[in-house]
Design a protein around this motif. Structure first.
Motif, PDB file in Angstrom:
ATOM      1  N   ARG A  64      23.535  -6.366  24.522  1.00  0.00           N
ATOM      2  CA  ARG A  64      22.276  -6.943  25.026  1.00  0.00           C
ATOM      3  C   ARG A  64      22.591  -7.947  26.133  1.00  0.00           C
ATOM      4  O   ARG A  64      21.950  -7.938  27.185  1.00  0.00           O
ATOM      5  N   GLU A  65      23.572  -8.803  25.915  1.00  0.00           N
ATOM      6  CA  GLU A  65      23.942  -9.796  26.933  1.00  0.00           C
ATOM      7  C   GLU A  65      24.526  -9.129  28.177  1.00  0.00           C
ATOM      8  O   GLU A  65      24.254  -9.559  29.300  1.00  0.00           O
ATOM      9  N   LYS A  68      21.604  -7.637  30.169  1.00  0.00           N
ATOM     10  CA  LYS A  68      20.898  -8.714  30.889  1.00  0.00           C
ATOM     11  C   LYS A  68      21.681  -9.135  32.132  1.00  0.00           C
ATOM     12  O   LYS A  68      21.111  -9.271  33.215  1.00  0.00           O
ATOM     13  N   ARG A  69      22.983  -9.327  31.974  1.00  0.00           N
ATOM     14  CA  ARG A  69      23.819  -9.773  33.096  1.00  0.00           C
ATOM     15  C   ARG A  69      23.820  -8.738  34.218  1.00  0.00           C
ATOM     16  O   ARG A  69      23.659  -9.076  35.394  1.00  0.00           O
ATOM     17  N   TYR A  71      21.545  -6.515  34.849  1.00  0.00           N
ATOM     18  CA  TYR A  71      20.215  -6.502  35.461  1.00  0.00           C
ATOM     19  C   TYR A  71      20.087  -7.652  36.469  1.00  0.00           C
ATOM     20  O   TYR A  71      19.661  -7.438  37.613  1.00  0.00           O
ATOM     21  N   ASP A  82      10.556 -11.057  34.456  1.00  0.00           N
ATOM     22  CA  ASP A  82      10.661 -11.420  33.040  1.00  0.00           C
ATOM     23  C   ASP A  82      10.241 -10.253  32.158  1.00  0.00           C
ATOM     24  O   ASP A  82      10.839 -10.016  31.105  1.00  0.00           O
ATOM     25  N   MET A  85      13.142  -7.864  32.028  1.00  0.00           N
ATOM     26  CA  MET A  85      14.219  -8.474  31.238  1.00  0.00           C
ATOM     27  C   MET A  85      13.885  -8.412  29.749  1.00  0.00           C
ATOM     28  O   MET A  85      14.727  -8.051  28.932  1.00  0.00           O
ATOM     29  N   ASN A  86      12.657  -8.756  29.388  1.00  0.00           N
ATOM     30  CA  ASN A  86      12.247  -8.721  27.985  1.00  0.00           C
ATOM     31  C   ASN A  86      12.273  -7.302  27.429  1.00  0.00           C
ATOM     32  O   ASN A  86      12.614  -7.094  26.259  1.00  0.00           O
ATOM     33  N   ILE A  89      15.897  -6.473  26.623  1.00  0.00           N
ATOM     34  CA  ILE A  89      16.291  -7.187  25.411  1.00  0.00           C
ATOM     35  C   ILE A  89      15.700  -6.501  24.182  1.00  0.00           C
ATOM     36  O   ILE A  89      16.382  -6.287  23.170  1.00  0.00           O
TER      37      ILE A  89
END
Length: 190
Positions: A64-65, A68-69, A71, A82, A85-86, A89
């Motif tokens: 997951r991290e 995110k990174r 992206y 956001d 991003m959400n 996640i």
């Protein structure tokens, strides 16, 4: 099992998205059946090029991290969202298991043949998951799969071609619709 049972499972197979998953655990026995089905896909010259990396627990959190990174790094600052991003996640958090779909090209066959074999292995996985009432969704986020060796070491010649999100779900899925085979199949009699 008869032919109608098999056709019923094929017709029932759907993309089941992580927001539809409940929190029920996919068991090791269920995973074993799913990967055994995948392993029986055909491959030219018996290369069996499919490789799967199952993410669960802490590795799923690390993924997951990583997503995110990737992206944030791959998106111009004025286009960061956001909402996007959400959603990334949520896919990770709501999936019980995440499978990296990889292949190794032993260079005995053209790459497209190896990719076709991997696709057949994933279809077998998906059909077995369907029979076990486990949902799945194949995603191919280009930045994530292109840089997956930043997340986990890859074998020599190994390449990631997708991410398969998995989870159990409640309720019924929508019925699939396909156009008739009449316009897709030709019979030559000469």
């Amino acid at each position: 099992m008869n032919a109608n049972d098999l056709l019923s499972i094929i017709k029932k197979r759907r993309s089941v998205f992580p927001q539809q998953y409940n929190q029920e655990e996919i068991t090791k026995d269920e995973l074993s059946q799913i990967f055994e089905a995948a392993n029986w896909a055909p491959s030219h010259k018996k290369t069996e090029p499919w490789r799967f990396i199952v993410l669960e627990g802490p590795s799923k959190d690390r993924f997951r991290e990583y997503v995110k990174r990737v992206y944030v790094q791959g998106t111009p600052p004025d286009q960061l969202s956001d909402r996007k991003m959400n959603a990334l996640i949520e896919k990770c958090d709501k999936s019980n298991k995440i499978v990296l779909i990889n292949f190794i090209n032993a260079e005995k066959n053209p790459e497209w043949e190896e990719l076709a074999a991997v696709s057949m292995a994933v279809q077998n996985m998906w059909l077995m998951a369907t029979a076990l009432n486990i949902g799945g969704y194949w995603s191919s986020p280009s930045n994530v799969i292109a840089n997956v060796d930043e997340f986990t070491p890859m074998e020599e010649g190994e390449k990631c071609v997708g991410v398969f999100y998995m989870g159990k779900y409640d309720g019924e899925l929508t019925e699939g619709v396909r156009q008739s085979t009449d316009d897709k199949v030709k019979f030559l009699d000469y």
